[in-house]
Design a protein around this motif. Structure first.
Motif, PDB file in Angstrom:
ATOM      1  N   UNK A   7       0.803  -1.310   0.036  1.00  0.00           N
ATOM      2  CA  UNK A   7       0.090   0.171   0.090  1.00  0.00           C
ATOM      3  C   UNK A   7       0.780   1.206   0.112  1.00  0.00           C
ATOM      4  N   UNK A   8       0.301   2.247  -0.534  1.00  0.00           N
ATOM      5  CA  UNK A   8       0.893   3.746  -0.622  1.00  0.00           C
ATOM      6  C   UNK A   8       0.373   4.516   0.309  1.00  0.00           C
ATOM      7  N   UNK A   9       0.731   5.204   1.192  1.00  0.00           N
ATOM      8  CA  UNK A   9      -0.138   6.148   2.231  1.00  0.00           C
ATOM      9  C   UNK A   9       0.885   7.565   1.703  1.00  0.00           C
ATOM     10  N   UNK A  10      -0.228   8.359   0.965  1.00  0.00           N
ATOM     11  CA  UNK A  10       0.413   9.672   0.609  1.00  0.00           C
ATOM     12  C   UNK A  10      -0.001  10.748   1.704  1.00  0.00           C
ATOM     13  N   UNK A  60      -4.320   2.371  -1.819  1.00  0.00           N
ATOM     14  CA  UNK A  60      -3.754   3.901  -1.489  1.00  0.00           C
ATOM     15  C   UNK A  60      -4.572   4.486  -0.349  1.00  0.00           C
ATOM     16  N   UNK A  61      -3.659   5.041   0.734  1.00  0.00           N
ATOM     17  CA  UNK A  61      -4.002   5.645   1.798  1.00  0.00           C
ATOM     18  C   UNK A  61      -3.788   6.935   2.046  1.00  0.00           C
ATOM     19  N   UNK A  62      -4.259   7.704   2.879  1.00  0.00           N
ATOM     20  CA  UNK A  62      -3.955   9.217   2.620  1.00  0.00           C
ATOM     21  C   UNK A  62      -3.529   9.396   4.430  1.00  0.00           C
ATOM     22  N   UNK A  63      -2.386  10.094   4.479  1.00  0.00           N
ATOM     23  CA  UNK A  63      -1.928  10.768   6.021  1.00  0.00           C
ATOM     24  C   UNK A  63      -2.158  12.161   6.118  1.00  0.00           C
ATOM     25  N   UNK A  64      -2.645  12.527   7.085  1.00  0.00           N
ATOM     26  CA  UNK A  64      -3.242  13.909   7.358  1.00  0.00           C
ATOM     27  C   UNK A  64      -1.991  14.958   7.682  1.00  0.00           C
ATOM     28  N   UNK A  65      -2.161  16.348   7.329  1.00  0.00           N
ATOM     29  CA  UNK A  65      -1.258  17.136   7.556  1.00  0.00           C
ATOM     30  C   UNK A  65      -1.295  17.522   8.732  1.00  0.00           C
ATOM     31  N   UNK A  66      -0.297  18.341   9.428  1.00  0.00           N
ATOM     32  CA  UNK A  66       0.310  18.818  10.702  1.00  0.00           C
ATOM     33  C   UNK A  66      -0.485  20.123  10.905  1.00  0.00           C
TER      34      UNK A  66
END
Length: 449
Positions: A7-10, A60-66
């Motif tokens: 998986x790719x977490x963008x 495909x995953x999503x990582x949240x911004x800071x």
């Protein structure tokens, strides 16, 4: 062997995406300083790539911004008063520090952490170690929130193990998965983990670059391998060539990329290429699939063109070992030697047989291509089912995040905007809503102005 997929977490580009030239050693970052940025466009470019890869059948995953500007960091540096006053004082007394505390650099999740799949580790769990990113102040403040976001995304302790970042000193400078790749026949097999470093911190006589810093140390790589419980026989360490770091190759993923049974790299990437090849082949022994070293000669594509185009800051994706797609930024098409090489590569009999091009100009202008934007995580079916489902890309999440971006992001941003308290309010309001969309719990700890 367990059946598994990669998986790719963008990283989702944050609302304060701007060009402040913060990354010494990153040519694109330095060359585009003071240009206006376009946060809304940047976020949408990233979402387009994520959705396209999900539509191709990849996880495909999503990582949240800071949170940015990062008020707690500014307070630690002596700026006091209300949050609005902190911003105003920092803008007046130390605008460069304000710019650093406002960077949206966490979008480059290749630097978020090093990840080892369960098939490689001593306890059969996926291990995560957030990168300390100690070489750059604006990135060194990321790892605590990164760890919280990873824990909210991969929360089941039966499957996922989370470590603290390494000590935040140069001796253990850790830049995460940008200097790490993994080789295997099938993703569920026990793999070979390649750690690439820029210098040996405790040996003053070892080679190191002269112009730009070597951000990642051998000692950091060795520590992560120990934390993850990796087998010595399946770990390879290789030093990046100091001269190529001085040419603007600040991470290994600017000059090399690997996937399954293929290592795609430039002739100048490693200090000792033959040793790297020997060590990988020794660790590869017993695999039935052939291993492919795809070396790009300097006379075909120069290091300068590699840096300009981000040929190697690409993604190698595959559904099987001998059918790989290379995902590159649009700049590759605009660099004749690179584009000619890619066309020849996919026409050859090698494992890479398809190229896909995506427009990532907003990220590229700050020095981050397709590989910078993603963190790779190998997941078995059971592990996949344990991932926070609200972080996995699908039609509904893509539509919802685009609406969220349209509602909360500015079209244009310049450095002077970073002192505007309204930008901080906009960013916090956006992140409040995002925690509900992605079910992230309390990963952010801020107060309203």
């Amino acid at each position: 062997m367990n059946k598994a997929n990669e998986a790719n977490f963008d990283g989702l580009v944050g609302p304060t995406h701007n060009y402040s030239g913060l990354s010494f050693g990153n040519v694109a970052s330095l060359n585009n300083v003071d240009r206006p940025s376009h946060p809304k466009e940047a976020a949408k470019q990233g979402l387009t790539k994520m959705k396209a890869l999900a539509d191709l059948g990849f996880i495909q995953g999503v990582l949240a911004p800071h949170e940015r500007p990062h008020i707690p960091s500014l307070r630690r540096l002596g700026f006091s008063g209300s949050d609005a006053q902190v911003l105003q004082k920092a803008a007046k007394k130390a605008p460069n520090i304000l710019a650093a505390a406002s960077s949206a650099s966490c979008m480059w999740t290749a630097n978020a952490a090093t990840v080892s799949p369960s098939s490689d580790t001593h306890d059969g769990r996926i291990h995560f170690t957030p990168a300390n990113l100690v070489n750059k102040f604006h990135r060194s403040i990321e790892h605590e929130t990164t760890g919280s976001i990873l824990a909210a995304t991969f929360s089941n302790p039966k499957h996922f193990a989370h470590h603290q970042a390494l000590p935040s000193v140069d001796h253990f400078g850790d830049e995460g998965a940008a200097n790490h790749t993994r080789f295997c026949s099938e993703y569920g097999d026990r793999g070979i983990e390649l750690f690439v470093y820029g210098m040996t911190a405790f040996d003053s006589t070892s080679p190191k670059p002269a112009r730009f810093p070597a951000r990642h140390t051998l000692e950091a790589s060795e520590a992560v391998a120990r934390l993850h419980g990796l087998s010595d026989s399946k770990v390879v360490y290789a030093q990046q060539k100091p001269d190529v770091i001085d040419a603007g190759v600040f991470h290994n993923d600017v000059i090399a990329v690997g996937n399954r049974n293929a290592h795609f790299y430039h002739q100048e990437a490693f200090l000792d290429t033959e040793k790297m090849q020997r060590d990988i082949m020794a660790a590869w022994e017993g695999n039935t699939e052939p291993f492919h070293f795809i070396e790009v000669p300097s006379h075909v594509v120069s290091v300068e063109d590699c840096v300009k185009s981000y040929l190697f800051n690409s993604q190698l994706l595959s559904h099987n070992p001998n059918d790989m797609t290379i995902v590159v930024p649009g700049e590759c098409q605009n660099t004749p030697d690179v584009w000619n090489y890619l066309n020849a590569l996919i026409a050859s009999d090698g494992p890479i047989n398809e190229v896909k091009v995506y427009d990532l100009k907003q990220s590229m202008s700050n020095g981050g291509g397709p590989a910078c934007l993603r963190l790779r995580v190998v997941l078995t079916d059971e592990e996949h089912a344990a991932v926070n489902p609200h972080c996995l890309m699908n039609d509904a999440l893509h539509s919802r995040l685009n609406q969220w971006v349209d509602q909360h992001y500015r079209d244009r941003l310049v450095e002077q905007d970073l002192a505007d308290p309204r930008l901080l309010t906009e960013s916090r309001t956006a992140l409040d809503e995002l925690t509900q969309i992605m079910h992230l719990g309390s990963v952010y700890d801020f107060q309203k102005i």
